[in-house]
Design an enzyme around this catalytic site. Structure first.
Site, PDB file in Angstrom:
ATOM      1  CG  ASP A  53     -62.730 -12.710 -20.041  1.00  0.00           C
ATOM      2  OD1 ASP A  53     -63.462 -13.326 -20.847  1.00  0.00           O
ATOM      3  OD2 ASP A  53     -61.502 -12.883 -19.990  1.00  0.00           O
ATOM      4  CG  ASP A  89     -60.174 -16.356 -18.461  1.00  0.00           C
ATOM      5  OD1 ASP A  89     -59.814 -16.768 -19.587  1.00  0.00           O
ATOM      6  OD2 ASP A  89     -59.349 -16.057 -17.564  1.00  0.00           O
ATOM      7  CG  HIS A  95     -58.225 -20.604 -16.933  1.00  0.00           C
ATOM      8  ND1 HIS A  95     -57.872 -20.600 -18.262  1.00  0.00           N
ATOM      9  CD2 HIS A  95     -58.116 -19.309 -16.515  1.00  0.00           C
ATOM     10  CE1 HIS A  95     -57.565 -19.362 -18.622  1.00  0.00           C
ATOM     11  NE2 HIS A  95     -57.712 -18.559 -17.584  1.00  0.00           N
ATOM     12  CG  HIS A 154     -54.990 -22.717 -17.588  1.00  0.00           C
ATOM     13  ND1 HIS A 154     -54.478 -21.510 -17.988  1.00  0.00           N
ATOM     14  CD2 HIS A 154     -55.447 -23.330 -18.711  1.00  0.00           C
ATOM     15  CE1 HIS A 154     -54.625 -21.388 -19.304  1.00  0.00           C
ATOM     16  NE2 HIS A 154     -55.212 -22.476 -19.760  1.00  0.00           N
ATOM     17  CG  HIS A 206     -57.539 -16.121 -13.384  1.00  0.00           C
ATOM     18  ND1 HIS A 206     -56.224 -16.447 -13.626  1.00  0.00           N
ATOM     19  CD2 HIS A 206     -58.111 -15.967 -14.599  1.00  0.00           C
ATOM     20  CE1 HIS A 206     -56.004 -16.464 -14.926  1.00  0.00           C
ATOM     21  NE2 HIS A 206     -57.135 -16.187 -15.551  1.00  0.00           N
ATOM     22  CE  LYS A 209     -61.605 -14.705 -22.947  1.00  0.00           C
ATOM     23  NZ  LYS A 209     -60.540 -14.654 -21.931  1.00  0.00           N
ATOM     24  CB  CYS A 211     -59.412 -10.701 -22.010  1.00  0.00           C
ATOM     25  SG  CYS A 211     -58.439 -12.038 -21.261  1.00  0.00           S
TER      26      CYS A 211
HETATM   27 ZN   LIG Z   1     -57.449 -16.508 -17.566  1.00  0.00          ZN
END
Ligand SMILES: [Zn+2]
Length: 212
Positions: free
Chosen positions: A13, A53, A55, A59, A88, A113, A162
């Site tokens: 990330d 990351d 989304h 989300h 984010h 992800k 993460c």
């Molecule tokens: Zn996230």
């Protein structure tokens, strides 16, 4: 120097939204960029992979998706604690990109992800718990296994979220797991001692300094 030909470098990330000035800023997150670039350019690892990351808008991990909730509040989600975050890493926004200062051409695979609107994903190996009480795999363990990797070396953001979950899942999947402590930064520095103890308890090796 150690032989890293069966070690995968996992870059967790490393995205503008997790950097100072970003939507979910991690203090001094940008300090890691120089040493991480050096590792990527070393050519010593068997393979370099990244997590991203990623989304959809609205989300379930966003506080804005829950009326009356604020970022960093915690709720119960499918029987597990879920921290609510500021919006984010929304797909296709600049903050969700892989950070522009790193040589991404050296990365063979990118695991996106957090794409399921109703499930968060901290780990590069498995989603967080879904409504069925499962943590579906992303396929990363299989990919690394097919590439002949027996060890993973982790860096990136954030140390207590993460990176932590990715390391725990890597160890659980049977990889020798090494976490480059100085090449991570936490959301919550007060959690460092707890996180470090948990990682060691679960078989993760902590490496200090910038060399694996
Ligand atoms: Zn996230």
């Amino acid at each position: 120097m150690a032989d890293l030909s069966t070690t995968a470098l996992i870059l967790v990330d490393i995205q503008p939204d997790f950097m100072p000035g970003g939507a979910l800023a991690v203090a001094r997150g940008d300090d890691i960029l120089g040493p991480v670039r050096a590792l990527m350019e070393s050519g010593r690892f068997g393979v370099c992979v990244a997590t991203q990351d990623w989304h959809p808008p609205g989300h379930i991990s966003f506080a804005s998706s829950h009326s009356g909730r604020q970022p960093l509040e915690r709720i119960d989600l499918y029987g597990h604690e879920q921290t609510l975050w500021p919006d984010h890493c929304v797909q296709d926004t600049p903050g969700a990109a892989l950070h522009g200062d790193l040589p991404w051409a050296r990365v063979a695979a990118i695991i996106r992800k957090g794409m399921d609107p109703a499930v968060d994903s901290y780990s590069g190996f498995r989603n967080n718990w879904n409504i069925a009480g499962e943590r579906p795999p992303t396929g990363l363990a299989g990919y690394l296994g097919e590439r002949g990797m027996d060890t993973v070396c982790l860096c990136g953001l954030a140390r207590d979220v993460c990176v932590r979950f990715t390391a725990l899942d890597a160890a659980a999947a049977g990889f020798r797991t090494r976490l480059m402590w100085e090449l991570t930064r936490p959301v919550d520095p007060a959690a460092d001692a707890t996180v470090e103890a948990e990682l060691r308890d679960r078989g993760v090796e902590i490496i200090y300094g910038e060399q694996p």
